[in-house]
Motif scaffolding. Structure first.
Motif, PDB file in Angstrom:
ATOM      1  N   GLU A 139      46.010  49.274  41.191  1.00 21.01           N
ATOM      2  CA  GLU A 139      45.933  47.867  40.828  1.00 21.01           C
ATOM      3  C   GLU A 139      44.917  47.113  41.673  1.00 21.01           C
ATOM      4  O   GLU A 139      44.081  46.389  41.162  1.00 21.01           O
ATOM      5  N   ARG A 140      44.958  47.325  42.960  1.00 17.94           N
ATOM      6  CA  ARG A 140      44.072  46.588  43.862  1.00 17.94           C
ATOM      7  C   ARG A 140      42.610  46.964  43.658  1.00 17.94           C
ATOM      8  O   ARG A 140      41.743  46.100  43.579  1.00 17.94           O
ATOM      9  N   GLY A 141      42.325  48.252  43.552  1.00 15.47           N
ATOM     10  CA  GLY A 141      40.947  48.697  43.356  1.00 15.47           C
ATOM     11  C   GLY A 141      40.367  48.210  42.043  1.00 15.47           C
ATOM     12  O   GLY A 141      39.204  47.795  41.971  1.00 15.47           O
ATOM     13  N   LEU A 142      41.168  48.229  40.987  1.00 12.01           N
ATOM     14  CA  LEU A 142      40.712  47.778  39.673  1.00 12.01           C
ATOM     15  C   LEU A 142      40.441  46.277  39.670  1.00 12.01           C
ATOM     16  O   LEU A 142      39.384  45.826  39.218  1.00 12.01           O
ATOM     17  N   VAL A 143      41.377  45.497  40.190  1.00 12.61           N
ATOM     18  CA  VAL A 143      41.213  44.041  40.210  1.00 12.61           C
ATOM     19  C   VAL A 143      40.017  43.652  41.070  1.00 12.61           C
ATOM     20  O   VAL A 143      39.215  42.789  40.679  1.00 12.61           O
ATOM     21  N   ASP A 144      39.853  44.273  42.229  1.00  9.47           N
ATOM     22  CA  ASP A 144      38.713  43.968  43.093  1.00  9.47           C
ATOM     23  C   ASP A 144      37.392  44.295  42.397  1.00  9.47           C
ATOM     24  O   ASP A 144      36.431  43.531  42.484  1.00  9.47           O
ATOM     25  N   ALA A 145      37.327  45.420  41.705  1.00 10.25           N
ATOM     26  CA  ALA A 145      36.102  45.807  40.998  1.00 10.25           C
ATOM     27  C   ALA A 145      35.789  44.819  39.879  1.00 10.25           C
ATOM     28  O   ALA A 145      34.629  44.431  39.684  1.00 10.25           O
ATOM     29  N   VAL A 146      36.813  44.403  39.141  1.00  9.66           N
ATOM     30  CA  VAL A 146      36.602  43.438  38.055  1.00  9.66           C
ATOM     31  C   VAL A 146      36.111  42.107  38.616  1.00  9.66           C
ATOM     32  O   VAL A 146      35.164  41.509  38.092  1.00  9.66           O
ATOM     33  N   LYS A 147      36.708  41.632  39.702  1.00  6.06           N
ATOM     34  CA  LYS A 147      36.273  40.370  40.314  1.00  6.06           C
ATOM     35  C   LYS A 147      34.836  40.470  40.829  1.00  6.06           C
ATOM     36  O   LYS A 147      34.053  39.536  40.665  1.00  6.06           O
ATOM     37  N   ARG A 148      34.509  41.598  41.465  1.00  8.93           N
ATOM     38  CA  ARG A 148      33.153  41.786  41.983  1.00  8.93           C
ATOM     39  C   ARG A 148      32.126  41.780  40.866  1.00  8.93           C
ATOM     40  O   ARG A 148      31.081  41.150  40.960  1.00  8.93           O
ATOM     41  N   GLN A 149      32.411  42.501  39.809  1.00  8.53           N
ATOM     42  CA  GLN A 149      31.431  42.642  38.738  1.00  8.53           C
ATOM     43  C   GLN A 149      31.368  41.408  37.829  1.00  8.53           C
ATOM     44  O   GLN A 149      30.280  41.018  37.411  1.00  8.53           O
ATOM     45  N   ALA A 150      32.499  40.797  37.524  1.00  9.98           N
ATOM     46  CA  ALA A 150      32.514  39.670  36.585  1.00  9.98           C
ATOM     47  C   ALA A 150      32.045  38.370  37.226  1.00  9.98           C
ATOM     48  O   ALA A 150      31.251  37.638  36.647  1.00  9.98           O
ATOM     49  N   ARG A 151      32.539  38.093  38.429  1.00 10.75           N
ATOM     50  CA  ARG A 151      32.272  36.789  39.048  1.00 10.75           C
ATOM     51  C   ARG A 151      31.590  36.894  40.409  1.00 10.75           C
ATOM     52  O   ARG A 151      31.439  35.894  41.097  1.00 10.75           O
ATOM     53  N   HIS A 152      31.230  38.080  40.803  1.00 10.95           N
ATOM     54  CA  HIS A 152      30.590  38.316  42.104  1.00 10.95           C
ATOM     55  C   HIS A 152      31.440  37.801  43.255  1.00 10.95           C
ATOM     56  O   HIS A 152      30.938  37.290  44.240  1.00 10.95           O
ATOM     57  N   GLU A 153      32.756  37.925  43.097  1.00  8.81           N
ATOM     58  CA  GLU A 153      33.692  37.527  44.143  1.00  8.81           C
ATOM     59  C   GLU A 153      33.994  38.736  45.007  1.00  8.81           C
ATOM     60  O   GLU A 153      34.539  39.723  44.521  1.00  8.81           O
ATOM     61  N   ASP A 154      33.634  38.652  46.261  1.00 11.00           N
ATOM     62  CA  ASP A 154      33.933  39.749  47.167  1.00 11.00           C
ATOM     63  C   ASP A 154      35.292  39.496  47.795  1.00 11.00           C
ATOM     64  O   ASP A 154      35.480  38.509  48.497  1.00 11.00           O
ATOM     65  N   THR A 155      36.228  40.350  47.494  1.00 12.45           N
ATOM     66  CA  THR A 155      37.572  40.195  48.034  1.00 12.45           C
ATOM     67  C   THR A 155      37.650  40.962  49.346  1.00 12.45           C
ATOM     68  O   THR A 155      37.537  42.170  49.373  1.00 12.45           O
ATOM     69  N   THR A 156      37.821  40.233  50.399  1.00  9.30           N
ATOM     70  CA  THR A 156      37.912  40.859  51.714  1.00  9.30           C
ATOM     71  C   THR A 156      39.371  40.953  52.116  1.00  9.30           C
ATOM     72  O   THR A 156      39.857  40.216  52.959  1.00  9.30           O
ATOM     73  N   ARG A 157      40.062  41.837  51.458  1.00 12.38           N
ATOM     74  CA  ARG A 157      41.480  42.041  51.768  1.00 12.38           C
ATOM     75  C   ARG A 157      41.611  43.120  52.814  1.00 12.38           C
ATOM     76  O   ARG A 157      40.852  44.073  52.846  1.00 12.38           O
ATOM     77  N   TRP A 158      42.620  42.953  53.651  1.00 11.51           N
ATOM     78  CA  TRP A 158      42.871  43.914  54.709  1.00 11.51           C
ATOM     79  C   TRP A 158      44.265  44.490  54.534  1.00 11.51           C
ATOM     80  O   TRP A 158      45.191  43.787  54.175  1.00 11.51           O
ATOM     81  N   ASP A 159      44.403  45.766  54.818  1.00 10.06           N
ATOM     82  CA  ASP A 159      45.718  46.374  54.853  1.00 10.06           C
ATOM     83  C   ASP A 159      46.271  46.218  56.257  1.00 10.06           C
ATOM     84  O   ASP A 159      45.589  46.462  57.248  1.00 10.06           O
ATOM     85  N   THR A 160      47.509  45.801  56.328  1.00 12.87           N
ATOM     86  CA  THR A 160      48.163  45.641  57.613  1.00 12.87           C
ATOM     87  C   THR A 160      49.283  46.654  57.702  1.00 12.87           C
ATOM     88  O   THR A 160      50.139  46.728  56.810  1.00 12.87           O
ATOM     89  N   ILE A 161      49.256  47.426  58.749  1.00 11.66           N
ATOM     90  CA  ILE A 161      50.290  48.431  58.978  1.00 11.66           C
ATOM     91  C   ILE A 161      51.053  48.027  60.226  1.00 11.66           C
ATOM     92  O   ILE A 161      50.470  47.879  61.301  1.00 11.66           O
ATOM     93  N   GLU A 162      52.328  47.801  60.072  1.00  9.04           N
ATOM     94  CA  GLU A 162      53.164  47.429  61.208  1.00  9.04           C
ATOM     95  C   GLU A 162      53.981  48.638  61.639  1.00  9.04           C
ATOM     96  O   GLU A 162      54.570  49.318  60.810  1.00  9.04           O
ATOM     97  N   PHE A 163      53.996  48.883  62.924  1.00  9.70           N
ATOM     98  CA  PHE A 163      54.787  49.980  63.468  1.00  9.70           C
ATOM     99  C   PHE A 163      55.172  49.639  64.890  1.00  9.70           C
ATOM    100  O   PHE A 163      54.569  48.795  65.533  1.00  9.70           O
ATOM    101  N   LYS A 164      56.231  50.302  65.343  1.00  2.00           N
ATOM    102  CA  LYS A 164      56.707  50.112  66.721  1.00  2.00           C
ATOM    103  C   LYS A 164      56.208  51.250  67.575  1.00  2.00           C
ATOM    104  O   LYS A 164      56.248  52.412  67.175  1.00  2.00           O
ATOM    105  N   ILE A 165      55.764  50.907  68.746  1.00  2.55           N
ATOM    106  CA  ILE A 165      55.358  51.929  69.710  1.00  2.55           C
ATOM    107  C   ILE A 165      56.588  52.268  70.540  1.00  2.55           C
ATOM    108  O   ILE A 165      57.204  51.419  71.157  1.00  2.55           O
ATOM    109  N   ASP A 166      56.980  53.521  70.494  1.00  2.00           N
ATOM    110  CA  ASP A 166      58.165  53.940  71.230  1.00  2.00           C
ATOM    111  C   ASP A 166      57.830  54.272  72.659  1.00  2.00           C
ATOM    112  O   ASP A 166      56.899  54.776  73.054  1.00  2.00           O
TER     113      ASP A 166
END
Length: 166
Positions: A139-166
C-alpha cells in the motif's frame, strides 16, 4: 503559531479531498485479481484520495471491434493523471496493454508499473521506455509512487521501530 499551522493543514486537507488524484488502471474490460487488489491498496491508504477513471463496462452499442475498444480506452486514459500498469495483463492481453502504455506516453501521462503479484517478473524488453516507475505490491509503495508521478509530491515518510534495550 499552532492555530495558523492547524488552519493551513485543515485547508490543505479540504483541498486534497476536493481534488483527488485521477487514476487509470490498465484493464481488458474484465475484472482481475490484480485489478481489484490495486483498489484495495488505494482504499486502505489513509489521507489518500483518488478517482478511478477506468470503466470496465464497454458500450455494447458500439460493438467490441478493436477500434471501439481502443477508442473507449483513449477516453478513459485521457481523464487520468497517472496510469497504473498491471504486468498480469501482459500475459493475457499483450497487445491491449502495449496500446494503453503507448497512448499514455503519447498523452504525457506517467506510468507506474506493478510487477506480477508474489512472483518474480522477468524483464520484458517491449516495455522499455514506456514505464516511469516500478512500484512494489504494498500500500505504501504504491501510494507513494502514484503521488510522485501524478503530482510530483515527494513523500518523506520514515519507519519508526521502537524496541527496549535489555
Amino acid at each position: 503559531m499552532l492555530s495558523i499551522l492547524t488552519e493551513v493543514v485543515t485547508v490543505h486537507c479540504k483541498y486534497v479531498s476536493r481534488d483527488p488524484i485521477r487514476v487509470f488502471v490498465t484493464h481488458a474490460f474484465e475484472e482481475s485479481d490484480d485489478y481489484v487488489r490495486v483498489f484495495e491498496y488505494l482504499e486502505s491508504a489513509r489521507n489518500f484520495y483518488y478517482r478511478n477513471c477506468g470503466n470496465l463496462a464497454l458500450d455494447q452499442t458500439k460493438g467490441r471491434s478493436q477500434d471501439a475498444v481502443r477508442e473507449e480506452l483513449r477516453k478513459q486514459i485521457a481523464n487520468a493523471e497517472v496510469v497504473i500498469a498491471l504486468s498480469s495483463l501482459y500475459s493475457e492481453q499483450q497487445d491491449l496493454l502495449i496500446f494503453q502504455l503507448h497512448y499514455a506516453k503519447a498523452s504525457d501521462k506517467p506510468v507506474v508499473f506493478l510487477p506480477l503479484f508474489g512472483r518474480d517478473q522477468p524483464k520484458v524488453k517491449t516495455l522499455d521506455g514506456l514505464l516511469d516507475e516500478t512500484a512494489a505490491w504494498d500500500e505504501r509503495g504504491l501510494v507513494d509512487a502514484v503521488k510522485r508521478q501524478a503530482r510530483h509530491e515527494d513523500t518523506t515518510r520514515w519507519d519508526t521501530i521502537e524496541f527496549k534495550i535489555d
